[in-house]
Design a protein around this motif. Structure first.
Motif, PDB file in Angstrom:
ATOM      1  N   THR A  10     -21.738  24.319 -13.191  1.00 59.46           N
ATOM      2  CA  THR A  10     -21.228  25.304 -14.190  1.00 59.46           C
ATOM      3  C   THR A  10     -19.463  25.417 -14.015  1.00 59.46           C
ATOM      4  OG1 THR A  10     -21.080  27.671 -14.833  1.00 59.46           O
ATOM      5  CG2 THR A  10     -21.187  27.226 -12.099  1.00 59.46           C
ATOM      6  N   GLY A  11     -19.142  26.002 -15.182  1.00 60.59           N
ATOM      7  CA  GLY A  11     -17.747  25.824 -15.252  1.00 60.59           C
ATOM      8  C   GLY A  11     -17.236  25.991 -16.666  1.00 60.59           C
ATOM      9  N   ALA A  12     -16.048  26.373 -16.937  1.00 63.02           N
ATOM     10  CA  ALA A  12     -15.437  26.811 -18.349  1.00 63.02           C
ATOM     11  C   ALA A  12     -15.864  25.738 -19.401  1.00 63.02           C
ATOM     12  CB  ALA A  12     -13.823  26.985 -18.207  1.00 63.02           C
ATOM     13  N   PRO A  13     -16.022  25.725 -20.434  1.00 62.88           N
ATOM     14  CA  PRO A  13     -16.092  25.028 -21.732  1.00 62.88           C
ATOM     15  C   PRO A  13     -14.816  24.256 -21.471  1.00 62.88           C
ATOM     16  CG  PRO A  13     -16.392  27.373 -22.411  1.00 62.88           C
ATOM     17  CD  PRO A  13     -15.726  27.509 -21.020  1.00 62.88           C
ATOM     18  N   GLY A  14     -15.036  22.839 -21.420  1.00 62.86           N
ATOM     19  CA  GLY A  14     -14.130  21.863 -21.253  1.00 62.86           C
ATOM     20  C   GLY A  14     -13.663  21.265 -19.908  1.00 62.86           C
ATOM     21  N   ALA A  15     -14.495  22.031 -18.726  1.00 65.62           N
ATOM     22  CA  ALA A  15     -14.257  21.729 -17.534  1.00 65.62           C
ATOM     23  C   ALA A  15     -14.968  20.259 -17.021  1.00 65.62           C
ATOM     24  CB  ALA A  15     -14.672  22.850 -16.579  1.00 65.62           C
ATOM     25  N   GLY A  16     -15.767  19.658 -17.732  1.00 68.69           N
ATOM     26  CA  GLY A  16     -16.265  18.543 -17.648  1.00 68.69           C
ATOM     27  C   GLY A  16     -17.778  18.573 -16.888  1.00 68.69           C
ATOM     28  N   LYS A  17     -18.360  19.760 -17.295  1.00 69.67           N
ATOM     29  CA  LYS A  17     -19.690  19.847 -16.876  1.00 69.67           C
ATOM     30  C   LYS A  17     -20.670  18.681 -17.044  1.00 69.67           C
ATOM     31  CE  LYS A  17     -20.277  23.913 -18.948  1.00 69.67           C
ATOM     32  NZ  LYS A  17     -19.059  24.135 -19.494  1.00 69.67           N
ATOM     33  N   THR A  18     -20.593  18.205 -18.378  1.00 73.18           N
ATOM     34  CA  THR A  18     -21.648  17.112 -18.770  1.00 73.18           C
ATOM     35  C   THR A  18     -21.156  16.032 -18.173  1.00 73.18           C
ATOM     36  OG1 THR A  18     -21.879  18.405 -20.951  1.00 73.18           O
ATOM     37  CG2 THR A  18     -22.359  15.929 -20.748  1.00 73.18           C
ATOM     38  N   SER A  19     -19.959  15.603 -18.115  1.00 72.43           N
ATOM     39  CA  SER A  19     -19.562  14.318 -17.213  1.00 72.43           C
ATOM     40  C   SER A  19     -19.944  14.275 -15.797  1.00 72.43           C
ATOM     41  CB  SER A  19     -18.227  14.146 -17.526  1.00 72.43           C
ATOM     42  OG  SER A  19     -17.693  13.808 -19.060  1.00 72.43           O
ATOM     43  N   THR A  20     -19.666  15.469 -15.165  1.00 77.50           N
ATOM     44  CA  THR A  20     -19.848  15.743 -13.973  1.00 77.50           C
ATOM     45  C   THR A  20     -21.502  15.672 -13.590  1.00 77.50           C
ATOM     46  OG1 THR A  20     -17.838  16.674 -13.185  1.00 77.50           O
ATOM     47  CG2 THR A  20     -19.657  16.821 -11.864  1.00 77.50           C
ATOM     48  N   GLY A  21     -22.144  16.252 -14.461  1.00 79.67           N
ATOM     49  CA  GLY A  21     -23.531  16.508 -14.181  1.00 79.67           C
ATOM     50  C   GLY A  21     -24.134  14.929 -14.429  1.00 79.67           C
ATOM     51  N   ARG A  22     -23.895  14.467 -15.450  1.00 73.38           N
ATOM     52  CA  ARG A  22     -24.338  12.896 -15.841  1.00 73.38           C
ATOM     53  C   ARG A  22     -24.305  12.337 -14.479  1.00 73.38           C
ATOM     54  NH1 ARG A  22     -21.520  11.698 -20.153  1.00 73.38           N
ATOM     55  NH2 ARG A  22     -23.188  13.091 -21.456  1.00 73.38           N
ATOM     56  N   GLU A  23     -22.961  12.283 -13.978  1.00 72.22           N
ATOM     57  CA  GLU A  23     -22.746  11.238 -12.750  1.00 72.22           C
ATOM     58  C   GLU A  23     -23.694  11.826 -11.374  1.00 72.22           C
ATOM     59  OE1 GLU A  23     -21.380   8.110 -10.618  1.00 72.22           O
ATOM     60  OE2 GLU A  23     -21.194   8.424 -12.867  1.00 72.22           O
ATOM     61  N   LEU A  24     -23.529  12.992 -11.265  1.00 67.75           N
ATOM     62  CA  LEU A  24     -24.167  13.610 -10.310  1.00 67.75           C
ATOM     63  C   LEU A  24     -25.985  13.238 -10.292  1.00 67.75           C
ATOM     64  CD1 LEU A  24     -24.347  15.116  -7.403  1.00 67.75           C
ATOM     65  CD2 LEU A  24     -24.681  17.218  -9.051  1.00 67.75           C
ATOM     66  N   ALA A  25     -26.457  13.080 -11.413  1.00 69.18           N
ATOM     67  CA  ALA A  25     -27.654  12.780 -12.020  1.00 69.18           C
ATOM     68  C   ALA A  25     -27.967  11.642 -11.421  1.00 69.18           C
ATOM     69  CB  ALA A  25     -28.083  13.282 -13.177  1.00 69.18           C
ATOM     70  N   ARG A  26     -27.060  10.633 -11.708  1.00 72.51           N
ATOM     71  CA  ARG A  26     -27.165   9.146 -11.435  1.00 72.51           C
ATOM     72  C   ARG A  26     -27.164   8.956 -10.004  1.00 72.51           C
ATOM     73  NH1 ARG A  26     -24.695   5.115  -9.958  1.00 72.51           N
ATOM     74  NH2 ARG A  26     -22.673   6.064  -9.646  1.00 72.51           N
ATOM     75  N   VAL A  27     -26.232   9.700  -9.511  1.00 67.57           N
ATOM     76  CA  VAL A  27     -25.707   9.458  -7.940  1.00 67.57           C
ATOM     77  C   VAL A  27     -27.206   9.987  -6.997  1.00 67.57           C
ATOM     78  CG1 VAL A  27     -24.686  10.325  -5.957  1.00 67.57           C
ATOM     79  CG2 VAL A  27     -23.439   9.576  -7.943  1.00 67.57           C
ATOM     80  N   LEU A  28     -27.940  11.066  -7.485  1.00 65.96           N
ATOM     81  CA  LEU A  28     -28.977  11.705  -6.809  1.00 65.96           C
ATOM     82  C   LEU A  28     -30.396  11.194  -7.283  1.00 65.96           C
ATOM     83  CD1 LEU A  28     -28.246  15.446  -7.103  1.00 65.96           C
ATOM     84  CD2 LEU A  28     -27.928  13.875  -5.234  1.00 65.96           C
ATOM     85  N   GLY A  29     -30.396  10.288  -8.315  1.00 68.06           N
ATOM     86  CA  GLY A  29     -31.674   9.935  -8.867  1.00 68.06           C
ATOM     87  C   GLY A  29     -32.446  10.923  -9.484  1.00 68.06           C
ATOM     88  N   ALA A  30     -31.589  11.943 -10.298  1.00 70.77           N
ATOM     89  CA  ALA A  30     -32.322  13.154 -10.606  1.00 70.77           C
ATOM     90  C   ALA A  30     -32.285  12.990 -12.239  1.00 70.77           C
ATOM     91  CB  ALA A  30     -31.354  14.358 -10.301  1.00 70.77           C
ATOM     92  N   ALA A  31     -33.157  14.099 -12.633  1.00 71.14           N
ATOM     93  CA  ALA A  31     -33.019  14.106 -14.088  1.00 71.14           C
ATOM     94  C   ALA A  31     -32.093  15.111 -14.726  1.00 71.14           C
ATOM     95  CB  ALA A  31     -34.625  14.832 -14.645  1.00 71.14           C
ATOM     96  N   LEU A  32     -31.284  14.732 -15.498  1.00 72.40           N
ATOM     97  CA  LEU A  32     -30.138  15.484 -16.006  1.00 72.40           C
ATOM     98  C   LEU A  32     -30.751  16.302 -17.247  1.00 72.40           C
ATOM     99  CD1 LEU A  32     -27.247  16.071 -16.512  1.00 72.40           C
ATOM    100  CD2 LEU A  32     -27.236  14.135 -17.896  1.00 72.40           C
TER     101      LEU A  32
END
Length: 188
Positions: A10-32
């Motif tokens: 979570t974070g404010a609009p424009g904080a980078g939630k999607t970019s960070t979430g995408r990278e975290l999912a990749r690192v964790l081997g998780a579904a985004l």
């Protein structure tokens, strides 16, 4: 099958939630599971059919929010029940402002086999304004028309619910590595 990570970014609009979430999912081997990706095409049709002026229109906002989050959480439950960790990307405004609301979501994810975490992308108003200007997305036009007014009304306070704070000014890869390091299967 043990508990799977279920990280709500979570974070404010424009904080980078999607970019960070995408990278975290990749690192964790998780579904985004991104709220916008999962729901925007249908919500656009719904808002238009109801004569609304957007997602924040008071005529449709409460019903639209409930339905959008039900889709997001339902997809997360399905993934968790099959042993797949998840990264959920959404504003989670209610859940981050109300520890009880976060507890309800956390319990729902836990019951599906998840180990819930709330990750908060910290960003200053100045940095957020610069990102919104640089992004220039159509969804930001109203915000950019009165950026100072918009930034004055954005809630940049950290969640009241337990969370992991992340420096949103770091590149998404560094944010994801930092989060991965701090995500441990320890009770909170």
């Amino acid at each position: 099958m043990g508990e799977q990570l279920a990280v709500a970014v979570t974070g404010a609009p424009g904080a980078g939630k999607t970019s960070t979430g995408r990278e975290l999912a990749r690192v964790l081997g998780a579904a985004l599971l991104d709220l916008d990706t999962l729901t925007n095409p249908l919500v656009d049709l719904l808002v238009a059919s109801l004569g609304g002026q957007g997602y924040d229109d008071p005529q449709v906002a409460p019903q639209v929010r409930r339905a959008r989050y039900a889709c997001l959480v339902g997809a997360a439950q399905d993934c968790l029940r099959t042993g797949t960790p998840v990264v959920l990307v959404a504003p989670f405004t209610g859940e981050r402002a109300d520890p009880q609301a976060w507890a309800v979501l956390a319990r729902t994810l836990t019951e599906a086999g998840g180990e819930p975490w709330l990750a908060w992308l910290e960003i200053s108003a100045g940095e957020l304004g610069a990102r919104l200007r640089a992004r220039g997305a159509p969804r930001d036009h109203a915000k950019l028309a009165d950026l100072e007014g918009y930034l004055g009304g954005v809630d940049l306070a950290p969640p009241l619910a337990p969370h992991l704070a992340v420096d949103a000014t770091l590149p998404p890869q560094e944010q994801a590595r930092d989060l991965r390091r701090r995500l441990a299967p320890a009770p909170r």
